[in-house]
Design an enzyme around this catalytic site. Structure first.
Site, PDB file in Angstrom:
ATOM      1  NE  ARG A  78     120.672   7.637  80.867  1.00 56.73           N
ATOM      2  CZ  ARG A  78     119.496   7.919  80.335  1.00 56.73           C
ATOM      3  NH1 ARG A  78     119.143   7.360  79.176  1.00 56.73           N
ATOM      4  NH2 ARG A  78     118.665   8.762  80.932  1.00 56.73           N
ATOM      5  CG  LEU A  89     145.459   4.009  79.287  1.00 52.84           C
ATOM      6  CD1 LEU A  89     145.408   2.970  78.182  1.00 52.84           C
ATOM      7  CD2 LEU A  89     144.094   4.642  79.499  1.00 52.84           C
ATOM      8  CD  GLU A 131     152.241   6.403  81.923  1.00 51.52           C
ATOM      9  OE1 GLU A 131     152.690   7.078  80.966  1.00 51.52           O
ATOM     10  OE2 GLU A 131     151.907   5.218  81.807  1.00 51.52           O
ATOM     11  N   PRO A 161     131.378  11.928  83.116  1.00 52.69           N
ATOM     12  CG  PRO A 161     130.598  13.048  84.992  1.00 52.69           C
ATOM     13  CD  PRO A 161     131.640  13.124  83.921  1.00 52.69           C
ATOM     14  N   GLY A 162     128.785  11.438  82.199  1.00 53.66           N
ATOM     15  CA  GLY A 162     127.564  11.111  81.481  1.00 53.66           C
ATOM     16  C   GLY A 162     127.771  10.106  80.368  1.00 53.66           C
ATOM     17  CD  GLU A 182     139.650   8.618  81.322  1.00 54.39           C
ATOM     18  OE1 GLU A 182     140.885   8.723  81.349  1.00 54.39           O
ATOM     19  OE2 GLU A 182     138.940   9.086  80.406  1.00 54.39           O
ATOM     20  CD  GLU A 198     154.296   6.618  74.517  1.00 54.26           C
ATOM     21  OE1 GLU A 198     155.352   5.951  74.415  1.00 54.26           O
ATOM     22  OE2 GLU A 198     153.443   6.415  75.390  1.00 54.26           O
TER      23      GLU A 198
END
Length: 205
Positions: free
Chosen positions: A42, A83, A98, A120-121, A125, A149
């Site tokens: 994985r 982040l 932010e 999720p695979g 994050e 930005e």
């Protein structure tokens, strides 16, 4: 339905390595033992996690930003977000930062709107979206933007319009889509949401 909830679990792992680590994220490669005993490789993205802010004004409009995102070659309408790249930082403080940096706004009320894993695979994050209300302009000078930005656009859009655009396939940013639909699902009962300091097992600090 008390039995319907996600449960933390970890299968046996061997030969873990990190063949690539960039400025913010990396790639982890591991052998994971499947239920039949077979070991399967994985590979997934290592990510520090993120926070986003659904800022709702007194007219029921959502503060949105449009920003260029190079991996997908699109300018996307998004929520203020960033982040969790400061070790040990409180997620609420990161969200407040932010909102200030990207929109020069502050909020008098904060709640947790929704938590989710982006992919999720293929990535670890985790994202927490906060609901911010009682908005006003922030004090002091504006944050000095840089890089991508520099071309951020802002707009306040009625929630109903955003829902229509999401369902029409016109908006694609996952935090905006998830946040707007989650807010709609509350039916206006904001007091039922979790407090801003609610536990977040996916990203304890």
């Amino acid at each position: 339905m008390a039995g319907i909830h996600d449960v933390a679990e970890e299968w046996d792992v061997r030969d873990g390595r990190t063949p690539f680590r960039g400025k913010v994220t990396g790639v982890r490669s591991e052998q994971v033992r499947m239920p039949d005993g077979v070991w399967a490789q994985r590979d997934y993205q290592l990510h520090p996690g993120s926070v986003a802010v659904l800022a709702l004004d007194e007219q029921g409009r959502v503060l949105t930003l449009r920003q260029y995102r190079h991996p997908v070659r699109h300018r996307l309408w998004e929520l203020p977000a960033g982040l969790l790249d400061v070790p040990g930082e409180n997620p609420l403080h990161a969200a407040q930062r932010e909102l200030f940096e990207e929109a020069h706004c502050k909020a008098g009320q904060w709640r947790v709107l929704v938590d989710f894993f982006t992919s999720p695979g293929g990535s670890d994050e985790a994202v927490r979206i906060f609901l911010a209300t009682d908005l006003s302009e922030a004090d002091g000078e504006r944050y000095a933007a840089h890089g991508e930005e520099l071309e951020i656009e802002t707009a306040r859009v009625p929630r109903e319009d955003l829902v229509r655009l999401v369902l029409a396939g016109e908006l694609h940013n996952p935090t905006l889509v998830t946040g707007v639909l989650a807010l709609t699902a509350t039916g206006g009962d904001l007091d039922a949401l979790r407090p801003a300091d609610a536990e977040w097992p996916a990203r304890p600090y």
